[in-house]
Design a protein around this motif. Sequence first.
Motif, PDB file in Angstrom:
ATOM      1  N   GLU A 112      22.253  47.029  10.202  1.00 21.11           N
ATOM      2  CA  GLU A 112      23.560  47.217   9.574  1.00 21.11           C
ATOM      3  C   GLU A 112      24.576  46.193  10.049  1.00 21.11           C
ATOM      4  OE1 GLU A 112      27.025  50.656   9.181  1.00 21.11           O
ATOM      5  OE2 GLU A 112      25.170  51.072  10.270  1.00 21.11           O
ATOM      6  N   SER A 114      24.165  43.324  11.726  1.00 23.64           N
ATOM      7  CA  SER A 114      23.827  41.930  11.443  1.00 23.64           C
ATOM      8  C   SER A 114      24.148  41.610   9.992  1.00 23.64           C
ATOM      9  CB  SER A 114      22.347  41.663  11.741  1.00 23.64           C
ATOM     10  OG  SER A 114      21.511  42.412  10.879  1.00 23.64           O
ATOM     11  N   GLU A 115      23.915  42.565   9.093  1.00 27.89           N
ATOM     12  CA  GLU A 115      24.223  42.365   7.678  1.00 27.89           C
ATOM     13  C   GLU A 115      25.727  42.223   7.459  1.00 27.89           C
ATOM     14  OE1 GLU A 115      23.823  45.458   4.282  1.00 27.89           O
ATOM     15  OE2 GLU A 115      21.954  44.321   4.250  1.00 27.89           O
ATOM     16  N   ASP A 143      15.473  39.739   9.839  1.00 24.04           N
ATOM     17  CA  ASP A 143      15.135  38.563   9.022  1.00 24.04           C
ATOM     18  C   ASP A 143      14.815  37.348   9.891  1.00 24.04           C
ATOM     19  OD1 ASP A 143      15.501  40.008   6.679  1.00 24.04           O
ATOM     20  OD2 ASP A 143      17.617  39.465   6.517  1.00 24.04           O
ATOM     21  N   ALA A 385      19.510  47.783   7.219  1.00 22.56           N
ATOM     22  CA  ALA A 385      20.854  48.357   7.155  1.00 22.56           C
ATOM     23  C   ALA A 385      20.834  49.812   6.700  1.00 22.56           C
ATOM     24  CB  ALA A 385      21.734  47.521   6.222  1.00 22.56           C
TER      25      ALA A 385
END
Length: 424
Positions: A112, A114-115, A143, A385
């Motif tokens: 979440e 990092s997004e 990722d 996320a």
Amino acid sequence: MNRPARLRTRKTVRNTTVAAASIAAMVVIAACGGSDSGGVSADKKQTLTVWGMGAEGEKLADIAKTYEKSHPNITVKVTPVGWDVAHQKLVSAAAASKLPDIAQMGGSYMGEFSELGVLEPVDTKTFHEKDFFPASWKQGVVDDTAYGVPWYVDTRVVYYRTDLAKKAGITEAPKTWKDMKALATAYQKQAGTRWGLSIQPSGTDTVQSFYPFLYSAGGQIVSDDGKKAVVNSPEAVRALTEYGTYFSKGLAKKSVTPGYDVLKDFDSGSVPMFFSGPWQISSINQTHPNLKGKWGITTVPRDESATSMAGGSSLAISKDSDHKAAATDFVKYLTSAKGQTEFYKASGDLPARTSAWDSGELATDKNLQTFRTQVENSKTSPALAKWSEISSKVDDAIEQVTQGKASAKSALDKAQSEIESLLG
């Protein structure tokens, strides 16, 4: 939580998905800009802000004082944050561009945040994947980019009453699913216990109790890359079918009260076997000394493998921090073999750095070595996320099975469809 993230109530915390699109947009906009402003060099006088969650946050302040003695130019301001409010507090701070320089984050948070674009990628020239248990490193990776450095690691093993097992005619720890079922049955029939095994029947994060079954059967909720739902695979169905038999055969409770303390029933003998983490060792020794010599632990029983869940926490640096250099140095200290050993002594949390296990109690204690073996055979979920929403669908499926309302196949088929819609 994966404590997963871990509460000192000792349950991995699920981060409730509350970041609305408008907040996410605010965070992304705020994150664009301030992150490349240079910042204060590590040798300058400065104050680092750190948020530590749960009991770990309370212990971290003492460790910080030791660090400050060798770094007199740096003041470390630690703010303990309860796991029950941690997620909302982090979301609010991110939206306002007021995250601390360093934040402790459970694995369920990484996808979440990092997004949202608020975390600084890990400096992989300073922190090396090979120095940590693979599952603990993976918790901070989104990722193919690492956003958190492993701080401590958590997993689950089986605790069982050896004295009652002997009374039931069994002298060896359960090594397979068949062995565990036989021991649970023998506890009831030969040793006269009320139950055979304690596993969670329903409610938030029931999936954490299910993970050792799921992973040992070779199943997963989503594929390794997090792009495909696979929760209704034959392996997952077999795992949930096995899990459900403990309830259909009356070997496990179909309901437990919130805040249930399994150790009370473990002490009385009502519940002679359960899955849990390393903190229970000190809890048993300190609060149930009469059990000395009457219990043991073993790695999770094998199906296709003997694989447990990996939890714990990572340390993440804010992308907008003006103190990235000093923050990196403090995280380097906390995740060094010395820092990890100090924190283990203070908190009982298992080091994520493998070299910390090479000496002292961590290298010689039989029970701790059982946990090391299990950590090396543990699996973590992809950092997504929407992971809390995804895993809640599995919670629902488990409850349907444990309460006798659906077969494992039909419950997981439903979860599969729901998870596919979340993955888009």
